[in-house]
Design an enzyme around this catalytic site. Structure first.
Site, PDB file in Angstrom:
ATOM      1  N   HIS A 129     -40.554  -2.175  30.847  1.00 33.04           N
ATOM      2  CA  HIS A 129     -39.604  -2.966  31.637  1.00 33.04           C
ATOM      3  C   HIS A 129     -38.648  -3.782  30.767  1.00 33.04           C
ATOM      4  CE1 HIS A 129     -42.848  -6.180  31.466  1.00 33.04           C
ATOM      5  NE2 HIS A 129     -41.770  -6.915  31.227  1.00 33.04           N
ATOM      6  N   ASP A 161     -45.681   1.323  32.595  1.00 33.34           N
ATOM      7  CA  ASP A 161     -44.915   0.217  32.004  1.00 33.34           C
ATOM      8  C   ASP A 161     -45.148   0.105  30.503  1.00 33.34           C
ATOM      9  OD1 ASP A 161     -43.113  -1.814  31.881  1.00 33.34           O
ATOM     10  OD2 ASP A 161     -44.425  -3.345  32.727  1.00 33.34           O
ATOM     11  N   SER A 236     -44.176 -10.254  27.122  1.00 31.64           N
ATOM     12  CA  SER A 236     -44.287  -8.843  27.508  1.00 31.64           C
ATOM     13  C   SER A 236     -44.377  -7.939  26.293  1.00 31.64           C
ATOM     14  CB  SER A 236     -43.062  -8.425  28.325  1.00 31.64           C
ATOM     15  OG  SER A 236     -43.269  -8.596  29.686  1.00 31.64           O
TER      16      SER A 236
END
Length: 286
Positions: A129, A161, A236
């Site tokens: 992402h 992801d 992330s």
């Protein structure tokens, strides 16, 4: 629900405590009591505002400004667990293998997150992402010592992801050891390492709070490792490591209240899923 600038978009599912019965009553409540009414009202307000969000930062500058300019502080993160001496050594081993990932979009937009080296060929695992939010612009990674390299996108897997990047051999990143599949244990100490809000090399401590937690990741629902280590947008793609410095998961999402950042409920993709996907992307799969 309003999502504050720099905190990403809600990634669902709505977080519902597993300790609540379907009607919203906790097992410890006494039906009809004042305590029950008060607790149920508090839970409804809490659960109506809690959502799982991705941890990449869309425009790191905007995220930093949001954090600095808020008049009232958001909810405090859960109290950090005591830090065993082994975690200090684990942090020293982990930080050199972690990078900041920056993606420039064609319209001037950008996204940033984290990643880590998984082998001596300078392959880096990160979240897909981050790349999708950054658009089609170049991908740059910054090492712990401040060096920057243009990264090649080896492959992406939106369904899980995950994505794999590669940097030149001159980066000399230290590959992080991976934990054995299914070796994580509830209660064991862990570190989250990454670049929350662009603060590279940030290390936070906590424990494994739960295993096999169902969370929407990528294009579907997957099992995740839950942790109370403080993680925020920009984490992330960074590693969640145990006291031996072994990666047990990739930090990907957090639950928030009204979009106000970490409340001590974070989620990481388990390392067995990560390794399988990375091997397939790189071409090492069977």
């Amino acid at each position: 629900m309003a999502v504050q600038t720099g905190l990403g978009e809600p990634r669902g599912p709505w977080f519902v405590s597993p300790e609540l019965d379907p009607d919203g009553r906790g097992r410890w409540d006494v039906p009809g009591s004042e305590q029950e009414a008060a607790r149920r009202g508090w839970r409804r307000r809490l659960l109506s505002a809690a959502a799982v969000v991705a941890l990449s930062t869309v425009s790191g500058a905007a995220a930093g400004t949001w954090a600095a300019d808020r008049d009232a502080p958001g909810p405090s993160a859960a109290s950090a667990a005591p830090v065993p001496a082994e975690l200090v050594t684990a942090a020293e081993k982990t930080v050199p293998g972690v990078v900041s990932v920056m993606v420039g979009g064609s319209s001037g937009a950008s996204a940033s997150g984290s990643g880590f080296a998984i082998d001596n060929e300078q392959h880096i695992v990160t979240n897909d992402h981050i790349l999708s939010r950054g658009g089609s612009g170049p991908v740059t990674v910054e090492t712990a010592d401040g060096r920057r390299f243009t990264a090649e996108v080896v492959g992406r897997e939106p369904g899980s992801d995950l994505a794999v990047l590669k940097v030149p051999a001159s980066a000399r990143l230290s590959a992080l050891p991976l934990a054995k599949p299914n070796s994580a244990r509830v209660g064991e100490p862990v570190l989250a390492v990454g670049s929350p809000l662009g603060l590279a090399g940030t290390v936070t401590a906590g424990i494994v709070s739960a295993l096999n937690r169902q969370v929407r990741i990528g294009n579907g629902r997957h099992t995740a490792v839950q942790t109370d280590a403080s993680i925020n947008p920009g984490n992330s793609g960074g590693p969640l490591v145990n006291a031996r410095g072994e990666v047990v998961g990739v930090n990907t999402a957090i639950a928030t209240i009204d979009g106000n950042g970490s409340i001590g409920i974070g989620f990481a993709i388990p390392i067995d899923q990560v390794q399988q996907t990375a091997d397939t992307i790189i071409g090492r799969g069977g």
